[in-house]
Enzyme design. Structure first.
Site, PDB file in Angstrom:
ATOM      1  N   TYR A  73      12.935   2.924 -13.256  1.00 26.01           N
ATOM      2  CA  TYR A  73      14.113   2.767 -12.326  1.00 26.01           C
ATOM      3  C   TYR A  73      14.817   1.417 -12.718  1.00 26.01           C
ATOM      4  O   TYR A  73      15.876   0.850 -12.183  1.00 26.01           O
ATOM      5  CB  TYR A  73      13.451   2.389 -10.830  1.00 26.01           C
ATOM      6  CG  TYR A  73      12.840   3.628 -10.370  1.00 26.01           C
ATOM      7  CD1 TYR A  73      13.031   4.844 -10.814  1.00 26.01           C
ATOM      8  CD2 TYR A  73      12.260   3.642  -9.237  1.00 26.01           C
ATOM      9  CE1 TYR A  73      12.495   6.187 -10.405  1.00 26.01           C
ATOM     10  CE2 TYR A  73      11.789   4.813  -8.477  1.00 26.01           C
ATOM     11  CZ  TYR A  73      11.825   5.962  -9.077  1.00 26.01           C
ATOM     12  OH  TYR A  73      11.345   7.003  -8.696  1.00 26.01           O
TER      13      TYR A  73
ATOM     14  N   HIS B  61       4.758   9.116 -14.527  1.00 23.62           N
ATOM     15  CA  HIS B  61       5.919   9.618 -13.931  1.00 23.62           C
ATOM     16  C   HIS B  61       6.376  10.935 -14.147  1.00 23.62           C
ATOM     17  O   HIS B  61       6.915  11.590 -13.379  1.00 23.62           O
ATOM     18  CB  HIS B  61       7.046   8.645 -14.197  1.00 23.62           C
ATOM     19  CG  HIS B  61       8.146   8.453 -13.832  1.00 23.62           C
ATOM     20  ND1 HIS B  61       8.954   7.446 -13.354  1.00 23.62           N
ATOM     21  CD2 HIS B  61       8.699   9.432 -12.659  1.00 23.62           C
ATOM     22  CE1 HIS B  61      10.036   7.658 -12.629  1.00 23.62           C
ATOM     23  NE2 HIS B  61      10.080   8.939 -12.085  1.00 23.62           N
TER      24      HIS B  61
END
Length: 275
Positions: A49, A107
């Site tokens: 992110y 992830h």
């Protein structure tokens, strides 16, 4: 604001959290700060992110004790072995300026993923107290079963796309009996949920918004959490209030009857979802 706590043998996680993708920089820091002040106690970020520094800055500024905040981060899929995974996670901790996270996830599964190696690294990270719980994200049921069968690290969570148009029942059939939390990202279906006539009708009956109904449907499920993202305080408050909304059996059945096959997040490196 009282948010239910999902308690398993591996962790105690607030069922409604605050997602931070794709917030960046000062925007992200401010949004996390207002969310915490409002009553959110579960913050979700990730290496990919590019906002771990901003999340860490917000945590440094808040008067809320760190022990009351549940913090999740995730290591990107280009670290497919244990040593690379561990090194990347330690960099995440540095960016977050935190001695630990509450939950650490893989992830995405990489095609090159050495699952035993990464799980071994995660077990050691947990043993070292750097992550209080560990888990995965975007794992289809076959791969999740494989991770569980290895028995190397205790899988506390699988974070996946889930909303009223994507039910993930096949995964729930694995996670719920195993005491694993399924955390729903994109829980409002990129906004499409908000325009659905069934959601609008139920919302009107409860003097709520379609988004609140969508979140309440998810939170009505056993061991399901949701992490909606909201930049503005009005939407943050709206999402947080969904934790108090109780839908009737008729409402839940009407939502469950909607088609459950619409996926918004499907990158070219995604696994075979039906496996």
């Amino acid at each position: 604001m009282n948010v239910p706590i999902l308690t398993t043998k591996h962790m105690a996680m607030p069922a409604l959290g605050f997602g931070t993708w794709p917030l960046k920089g000062a925007d992200c820091e401010e949004a996390v700060g207002t969310a915490l002040a409002m009553g959110y106690r579960h913050i979700d970020t990730a290496e990919m992110y590019g906002n771990e520094e901003a999340v860490g800055a917000a945590l440094a500024q808040t008067p809320i004790p760190r022990g009351e905040i549940f913090l999740t981060t995730k290591v990107w899929w280009d670290k497919p072995n244990g040593p690379a995974f561990r090194a990347a996670f330690e960099e995440s901790l540095t960016r977050l300026k935190q001695p630990y996270v509450n939950l650490l996830l893989i992830h995405w599964p990489s095609p090159e993923l050495d699952l035993p190696s990464v799980l071994t690294a995660m077990a050691k990270i947990r043993q070292d107290g750097l992550a209080h719980a560990v888990g995965v994200a975007n794992f289809p049921s076959a791969l999740l079963k494989q991770a569980l069968a290895l028995g190397i690290a205790p899988i506390a969570c699988n974070q996946v796309e889930q909303h009223v148009m994507l039910g993930q029942q096949k995964l729930l059939d694995v996670t719920q009996p195993a005491g694993i939390v399924l955390t729903s990202y994109t829980p409002l279906g990129r906004g499409e949920v908000l325009e659905h006539p069934v959601m609008k009708r139920i919302a009107e009956e409860h003097d709520a918004t379609p988004g609140q109904v969508a979140l309440a449907w998810l939170l009505s499920k056993e061991l399901v959490a949701a992490i909606p993202k909201a930049r503005g305080t009005e939407r943050q408050a709206e999402n947080l209030a969904a934790a108090q909304l109780k839908l009737s059996e008729t409402d839940l059945e009407a939502i469950s009857a909607l088609p459950k096959d619409k996926r918004f997040v499907n990158p070219d490196f995604a696994p075979a979802w039906d496996s």
